[in-house]
Design an enzyme around this catalytic site. Sequence first.
Site, PDB file in Angstrom:
ATOM      1  CE1 TYR A 212      -3.821  -2.323   0.535  1.00 25.80           C
ATOM      2  CE2 TYR A 212      -2.549  -3.208   2.381  1.00 25.80           C
ATOM      3  CZ  TYR A 212      -3.613  -3.304   1.500  1.00 25.80           C
ATOM      4  OH  TYR A 212      -4.476  -4.366   1.581  1.00 25.80           O
TER       5      TYR A 212
ATOM      6  CG  HIS B  60      -7.025   5.003   1.425  1.00 31.16           C
ATOM      7  ND1 HIS B  60      -7.741   6.184   1.584  1.00 31.16           N
ATOM      8  CD2 HIS B  60      -7.783   4.052   2.045  1.00 31.16           C
ATOM      9  CE1 HIS B  60      -8.861   5.938   2.247  1.00 31.16           C
ATOM     10  NE2 HIS B  60      -8.905   4.664   2.552  1.00 31.16           N
TER      11      HIS B  60
ATOM     12  CG  ASN C 132     -12.446   0.925   6.692  1.00 30.81           C
ATOM     13  OD1 ASN C 132     -11.899   1.838   6.067  1.00 30.81           O
ATOM     14  ND2 ASN C 132     -13.275   0.091   6.132  1.00 30.81           N
TER      15      ASN C 132
END
Length: 196
Positions: free
Chosen positions: A15, A20, A67
């Site tokens: 990632y 993000h 999240n």
Amino acid sequence: MMKLVMGLGNPGEQYKNHRHNVGYMILDRVAKKLNVELDIKKKKTVFGRGKHGKMEYLLLKPLTFMNLSGEAALYMASFMKITVENIIVIYDDTSVPIGEFRVIPSKTDDSQEDTEEYTIDHNGIKSIRESLKSYNFTKIGVGIGACPENEEKADFLLAPFSKDERKKIRDISDNVVDATCIALFDSPQAAKKKYS
């Protein structure tokens, strides 16, 4: 007094350069500027400590996925007795064009509703709000542009920047770092005034 600066993102090499993870990227630059090592691991966080006069501060990356960012915020705020208005969160903002950013300061009166804040559609910010039972933390949204209509939002967020997008992020990085430092050492309102 203790303050907290959080950069949001997802842990893991896969990632690292995704849209993000802009919060992680900027936090790394803040840490470099302030000569703070992010080398302490506790309760699904990695962080470093710094001092500025009588004020101490933490620079932190949640090691939960996006999240669940609120878990890290709540743990550190509780453990270090940091008030909500002394927390700064850097995140990727799809409502801001790429190459721009915005500062939304915490307020001195938590009961005073600011409708601008409620337009933030970001799971990390929502998680922090739910965990802290408050929206009264400073938010620094780094623009990554809107998700194209023909693309799933999750696919857009979890994709690497294009070459042109990377350049635009690099071009504003110094200003975002400066705004973060002003919010930390002076006031979030001063950061917004300089960069609004």
